[in-house]
Design a protein around this motif. Structure first.
Motif, short mmCIF file in Angstrom:
data_model
loop_
_atom_site.label_atom_id
_atom_site.label_comp_id
_atom_site.label_asym_id
_atom_site.label_seq_id
_atom_site.Cartn_x
_atom_site.Cartn_y
_atom_site.Cartn_z
N VAL A 251 1.52 -14.12 -26.87
CA VAL A 251 2.38 -15.14 -27.18
C VAL A 251 2.69 -15.80 -25.82
O VAL A 251 3.33 -15.48 -25.00
N PRO A 252 1.90 -17.11 -25.44
CA PRO A 252 2.20 -17.71 -24.03
C PRO A 252 3.34 -18.58 -24.24
O PRO A 252 3.53 -19.53 -23.49
N ILE A 253 4.41 -18.19 -24.95
CA ILE A 253 5.66 -19.04 -24.94
C ILE A 253 7.07 -18.13 -24.84
O ILE A 253 6.97 -17.12 -25.21
N LEU A 254 7.83 -18.86 -24.05
CA LEU A 254 9.23 -18.25 -24.15
C LEU A 254 10.23 -19.43 -24.77
O LEU A 254 9.96 -20.66 -24.56
N LEU A 255 11.46 -18.85 -25.16
CA LEU A 255 12.53 -19.72 -25.64
C LEU A 255 13.07 -20.21 -24.07
O LEU A 255 13.29 -19.36 -23.39
N ASN A 256 13.15 -21.31 -23.87
CA ASN A 256 13.94 -22.18 -22.54
C ASN A 256 15.20 -22.92 -22.67
O ASN A 256 14.98 -23.88 -23.48
N THR A 257 16.50 -22.77 -22.66
CA THR A 257 17.51 -23.41 -22.67
C THR A 257 18.52 -23.51 -21.70
O THR A 257 18.19 -22.66 -20.72
N LEU B 180 5.02 -16.06 -15.12
CA LEU B 180 5.97 -15.36 -15.83
C LEU B 180 5.34 -15.59 -17.28
O LEU B 180 5.13 -14.50 -18.14
N LEU B 181 5.03 -16.87 -18.08
CA LEU B 181 4.41 -16.73 -19.18
C LEU B 181 3.01 -16.25 -19.23
O LEU B 181 3.01 -15.73 -20.45
N GLU B 182 2.21 -16.18 -18.16
CA GLU B 182 1.14 -15.65 -18.17
C GLU B 182 1.11 -14.11 -18.41
O GLU B 182 0.41 -13.35 -19.32
N GLN C 119 8.03 -27.81 -24.02
CA GLN C 119 7.87 -28.20 -22.71
C GLN C 119 6.42 -27.13 -22.00
O GLN C 119 6.34 -26.20 -22.49
N THR C 120 5.31 -28.22 -21.63
CA THR C 120 4.32 -27.48 -21.33
C THR C 120 4.22 -27.17 -19.86
O THR C 120 4.86 -27.95 -19.01
N VAL C 121 3.53 -26.22 -19.39
CA VAL C 121 3.68 -25.86 -17.92
C VAL C 121 2.31 -25.44 -17.35
O VAL C 121 1.59 -24.71 -18.19
N PRO D 198 10.63 -24.38 -26.93
CA PRO D 198 9.74 -23.43 -26.45
C PRO D 198 9.31 -24.00 -24.91
O PRO D 198 9.24 -25.08 -24.75
N VAL D 199 8.89 -23.06 -24.15
CA VAL D 199 7.98 -23.47 -23.03
C VAL D 199 6.80 -22.77 -23.17
O VAL D 199 6.70 -21.57 -23.34
N VAL D 200 5.59 -23.41 -22.96
CA VAL D 200 4.59 -22.80 -23.24
C VAL D 200 3.40 -23.25 -22.05
O VAL D 200 3.35 -24.17 -21.51
N MET D 201 2.42 -22.16 -21.97
CA MET D 201 1.40 -22.49 -21.05
C MET D 201 0.60 -23.66 -21.58
O MET D 201 0.24 -23.77 -22.66
N ALA D 202 0.43 -24.50 -20.72
CA ALA D 202 -0.08 -25.89 -21.08
C ALA D 202 -1.53 -25.63 -21.76
O ALA D 202 -1.62 -26.59 -23.02
#
Ligand SMILES: [Fe+2]
Length: 473
Positions: A438-444, A428-430, A415-417, A370-374
């Motif tokens: 949900v402040p998260i996306l799958l990132n691969t 994008l997450l915002e 991954q925090t951003v 996951p990539v998430v807003m910090a």
């Protein structure tokens, strides 16, 4: 002084260019040659590097005499010498010192213990250093055959994976196994920090039981457990020996994100550069010659596809299909795709995992990150620190809401951003958060199994043709 740093002839050749502490370029040979884990640099990466400046000095990441003697011992060619591409003054630094410099000089610390653990440098396999101000001093070294990395690689090979390359798959498999079944047996190979007599270079040649699929998972779990226990012993020793609260962790072992999480129990603050393996050592050698901290901003240092981050297009694609691929801006320096060469998807959809696996043609048990807003990370994951480069696997607190980014053991490689780190990805997450909560996306990573991350427009074209896909650029 414009310094070209070179790393090659191990397993991840790379090139870096720095000027007055600014990192102008840092890239991987494999992304240009399209040969995964390419051992050698190539004309294309050097030509791209020259777009950012013309070097005046060269820094090489190993001592050639020591390396040559090791190659000779292995029965290799006696006339081995490093490829130096330009007629410029060259300075050589030891393998582990290059690792240490890559870590400490990209960190914010002025006072830290630096631990380097890998398979093997010239002869060193585990080293402890102290960084104070601009100075780095070695405190302790352990030589071959004692090696954390060779231990892990030998078992990687035992279960049928590629050593020096697929250790991360073994780590992912550990979640599916019962560590107790083989714990005592594996522990005998590495019983304590100072007692490791087995020479792992030849692999595990005395394993006396048949190995089926479940055995592979159980062996992986035991190896991970033993590795973590020995790692904690080593890190406690390093802290006791130096009295430092800040840790810089480098070497290929620092890519083990499940084990890394436990290090927060020992240290107050931790820096793991996003490219801690040998590929990070071209930057490390350049930093060693510079001899001071670099102005570290981000890992987006490689080939430049240009363009603004296509936030709205990505968002529309995710709401329409649940999954998009994006290739834009400068390529990541390091093994993880951190937004610029990524497949991004809706983490709330449990079926999305299968769709991504189909595109990437990879094993179904492999976890997605996951990539998430910090600022929201601690609401969703059991963490109170940032993980900007996917370096820690932590317990997910709401696994039912984001099933596609939780591993079978209940952890996620987060991954925090922040906005500073990557304004486009953060926006994008915002936006995704404002619609879904949900402040998260799958990132691969945007690649096909066994191939390097996509680099340039030609790679994008080929990927689109093979997958009948439309990568957003
Ligand atoms: Fe190394």
């Amino acid at each position: 002084m414009i310094i070209l740093g070179i790393n090659e002839t191990s397993h991840d050749a790379s090139v870096s260019l720095i000027k007055d502490g600014e990192i102008l370029f840092a890239g991987h040979a494999e992304r240009y040659s399209k040969t995964k884990n390419d051992w050698y640099n190539n004309k294309d990466i050097y030509l791209d590097m020259l777009n950012y400046g013309t070097p005046t000095h060269i820094a090489y990441y190993e001592h050639p005499q020591l390396k040559r003697s090791r190659i000779l011992l292995r029965g290799g060619a006696a006339d081995w010498k490093p490829n130096i591409p330009m007629d410029l003054p060259v300075k050589y630094f030891s393998h582990h010192y290059s690792h240490a410099c890559a870590g400490y000089y990209t960190s914010k610390f002025n006072d830290a213990v630096i631990v380097v653990l890998d398979a093997i440098g010239e002869y060193n396999t585990s080293t402890i250093w102290v960084g104070e101000g601009n100075k780095i001093k070695q405190i302790k070294k352990f030589n071959y055959p004692f090696s954390f990395g060779l231990f892990y690689s030998a078992f990687t090979q035992l279960v049928g994976l590629k050593p020096n390359e697929e250790e991360y798959i073994l780590m992912g498999m550990a979640g599916y196994g019962d560590y107790q079944r083989y714990f005592n047996k594996v522990d005998e190979y590495f019983p304590s920090m100072s007692q490791q007599k087995y020479n792992f270079h030849k692999g595990i040649i005395d394993w006396d039981e048949p190995i089926g699929q479940q055995e592979k998972f159980d062996i992986a779990a035991a190896v991970q457990k033993v590795y973590e226990q020995r790692l904690m012993e080593f890190m406690r020793y390093a802290k006791a020996k130096t009295g430092k609260e800040n840790l810089v962790f480098m070497g290929g072992c620092a890519l083990n994100c499940s084990a890394n999480t436990k290090l927060w129990d020992i240290f107050s603050d931790i820096w793991i550069m996003p490219n801690p393996g040998d590929a990070g050592s071209s930057l490390g050698a350049a930093a060693a010659l510079y001899g001071k901290h670099l102005n570290w901003q981000s890992p987006y240092l490689g080939y430049d596809l240009g363009g603004d981050y296509p936030v709205q297009k990505i968002l529309d694609g995710i709401f329409e299909d649940g999954i998009v691929a994006v290739a834009t801006g400068r390529a990541e320096y390091g093994p993880r795709a951190l937004g610029n060469r990524s497949i991004l998807a809706d983490p709330t959809d449990p079926d999305i995992k299968n769709k991504v696996n189909l595109i990437k043609k990879r094993e179904l048990f492999r976890p997605f990150a996951p990539v998430v807003m910090a600022e929201h990370a601690s609401e969703w994951f059991d963490m109170n620190y940032e993980s900007p480069y996917m370096q820690y696997a932590v317990k997910c607190l709401k696994p039912d809401l984001i099933p596609s980014v939780v591993h079978v053991d209940g952890t996620s490689r987060v991954q925090t951003v922040t906005k500073d780190q990557h304004p486009g990805l953060y926006t994008l997450l915002e936006k995704f958060y404002s619609v879904t909560g949900v402040p998260i996306l799958l990132n691969t990573s945007l690649n096909i199994k066994g191939q390097p991350l996509l680099n340039d427009m030609n790679d994008v074209k080929i990927f689109n043709e093979i997958n009948r896909f439309n990568i957003i650029t």
